[in-house]
Design a protein around this motif. Structure first.
Motif, short mmCIF file in Angstrom:
data_model
loop_
_atom_site.label_atom_id
_atom_site.label_comp_id
_atom_site.label_asym_id
_atom_site.label_seq_id
_atom_site.Cartn_x
_atom_site.Cartn_y
_atom_site.Cartn_z
N THR A 84 0.81 -1.22 0.00
CA THR A 84 0.00 0.00 0.00
C THR A 84 0.84 1.27 0.00
O THR A 84 0.38 2.30 -0.49
N ALA A 85 2.03 1.23 0.54
CA ALA A 85 2.87 2.43 0.58
C ALA A 85 3.97 2.39 -0.48
O ALA A 85 4.95 3.12 -0.39
N ARG A 127 2.59 10.90 3.21
CA ARG A 127 1.64 9.80 3.29
C ARG A 127 0.21 10.36 3.35
O ARG A 127 -0.01 11.49 3.73
N ILE A 130 -1.34 5.35 2.10
CA ILE A 130 -0.58 5.26 0.86
C ILE A 130 0.46 6.36 0.82
O ILE A 130 0.37 7.35 1.55
N GLU A 170 -6.50 9.21 -4.96
CA GLU A 170 -5.97 8.93 -3.63
C GLU A 170 -7.07 8.52 -2.65
O GLU A 170 -6.79 7.99 -1.58
N LEU A 176 -4.23 -0.74 -6.49
CA LEU A 176 -3.05 -1.50 -6.11
C LEU A 176 -3.29 -2.99 -6.31
O LEU A 176 -2.38 -3.73 -6.73
N ASN A 199 0.94 6.48 -7.04
CA ASN A 199 -0.13 7.13 -6.29
C ASN A 199 0.21 8.59 -6.03
O ASN A 199 1.39 8.97 -5.96
#
Length: 476
Positions: free
Chosen positions: A4-5, A21, A36, A173, A180, A200
């Motif tokens: 996710t990140a 973030r 994210i 976002e 993802l 992202n």
């Protein structure tokens, strides 16, 4: 998901260059469900470099190879179908029944339609002594919205792959988790490294970088008209192709020969699709003046029958709006309708009865709406129906066309020929006669400030192709 990140660039999950973030919030509970990374221009540059490096090989692939790839994508998607439904439920508040049957279902629907198109599409045509060749346009920047996350991702990625293009995707976002997951699907389906890349971010940090990047040959954008203008302005200096699917304020013309109960009930259901968060839904219902009160009461009964509640309850029919800003905007527009003198039939401002949290909006119906009122002109993006009276068929057509938008229009009549005649007079990219089933091969796009270009089916594939004339090529 464990990514996710991270971003997906050049066939790998990579760490972002930015440390910013963004919390992903479940709009039904107002709780954070993930985080994210928000990328920047440097992240975009890395993705574009990978896409440009991959383009020569991918653009030269045989059509059969692209068909087989899309079939693999479809197979992996179907295996992970329930994961898509669950993530869409949580990231944007779609009730689980609708997330499964409406939202997640759009992925396979569009993939199947595009596979069918690609298997029979002619990329070359002989015209006299000239050979007309359709070739992939190049590296594509794809910017998608939060309201139909997988639908909009697939209708851009699938035709881009089919055309032989490479790409950089920026999902919203607010609904990034399903994007993802789709990146994981593409990776498992063995999309070659660099063909698909995901970064992202928000519009300012990543959207603008994509639109203005000299290494991107085309931008496909879906979102608000305001944001679409900014994308076009950012893209203009590099003279790249810009395809846009923007806002809408679609009219639903109920002619005087309809079954009123059925036409109003189905029209309201269409307006409330996805909690009213759809650009092409019929938000303006036009009825003969003498039927206004009857139509208002039918709409009131239908609206008040909607069940609202937790999004994991299969019985819930209407979910929350995507975030607090959207909730506040819809509250303001509902109040504007009251202040400007429209008759509030049901609903109104505030949370629905029995709901103490989440971005839920009361199912709202206004009657006696005048064409000049704000709620008849601005896209609301919530479960709000405006009923407008007309005195003649000609006036109904005039009111329907008297809008800055032209994405969709609807006509209901007991006589199909009559519906066809009115439909031809409406200035909209998609006209729906007597509530037809969805046609995933029909071109989708709008007139006027609803955008330019088309998506879905063959029309969607053509957006990603450039035309080359080989003059003097000779007879076939």
């Amino acid at each position: 998901m464990s990514h996710t990140a991270q971003f997906f660039i050049d066939g790998q999950w990579v760490e972002p260059l930015s440390e910013v973030r963004f919390d992903v919030v479940d709009p039904a509970t107002e709780t954070t469900i993930g985080q994210i990374a928000l990328g920047n221009a440097q992240d975009v540059d890395q993705a574009v470099t990978a896409a440009r490096r991959a383009f020569p090989a991918w653009s030269a692939t045989d059509v059969r190879e692209r068909v087989e790839l899309l079939k693999r994508v479809l197979k992996v998607y179907e295996r992970r179908y329930d994961e898509f439904a669950e993530l869409i439920r949580r990231e944007m508040g779609a009730p689980i029944t609708f997330a499964r049957s409406g939202q997640a279902a759009r992925g396979p629907a569009h993939l199947n339609a595009l596979i069918d198109v690609l298997e029979r599409f002619d990329f070359e045509e002989q015209r006299g002594s000239t050979r007309v060749v359709l070739e992939p346009i190049g590296v594509c920047g794809l910017i998608t919205p939060w309201n139909w996350p997988i639908n909009q991702i697939v209708v851009k990625i699938a035709p881009a792959l089919a055309a032989g293009c490479t790409m950089v995707l920026k999902p919203s976002e607010y609904s990034p988790l399903s994007a993802l997951l789709f990146a994981e699907v593409l990776d498992e389906a063995q999309v070659p490294a660099g063909v698909f890349n995901l970064v992202n971010g928000d519009g300012l940090g990543v959207g603008t970088a994509i639109a203005s990047h000299p290494g991107i040959d085309m931008v496909s954008f879906t979102g608000s008209t305001r944001a679409g203008v900014l994308v076009a302005q950012a893209a203009a200096p590099t003279v790249k192709r810009v395809a846009q699917e923007l806002g809408g304020k679609s009219a639903n013309v109920l002619l005087d020969d309809v079954n009123l109960d059925e036409a109003v009930t189905r029209g309201l259901a269409a307006c409330f699709t996805n909690s009213g968060q759809s650009c092409s839904i019929p938000t303006r219902m036009l009825v003969p003046r003498h039927l206004m009160n009857d139509a208002a009461q039918i709409a009131k009964r239908a609206a008040e029958a909607y069940r609202m509640g937790p999004t994991d309850d299969p019985a819930t029919q209407l979910g929350p709006l995507v975030n607090r800003n959207q909730f506040n905007r819809v509250q303001t527009l509902i109040q504007k309708g009251i202040d400007e003198g429209a008759r509030l039939v049901t609903g109104g401002t505030g949370l629905p009865a029995g709901i103490g949290h989440g971005y839920y909006v009361r199912p709202t119906v206004f009657a006696d709406v005048k064409p000049h009122m704000t709620i008849a002109r601005e896209e609301i993006f919530g479960p709000v129906l405006s009923i407008i009276a007309y005195d003649s068929e000609e006036e109904a057509i005039h009111i329907a066309n008297d809008t800055d938008y032209g994405l969709a229009a609807y006509v209901q009549s007991g006589n199909l020929e009559r519906a066809r005649k009115v439909g031809r007079a409406l200035r909209a990219g998609g006209v729906h006669l007597n509530y037809p089933a969805a046609d995933f091969g029909a071109p989708f796009g709008g007139y006027k400030r609803s955008g330019n270009g088309r998506e879905w089916g063959e029309a969607g594939l053509r957006e990603y192709l450039e035309t080359k004339s080989m003059v003097g090529y000779g007879p076939a």
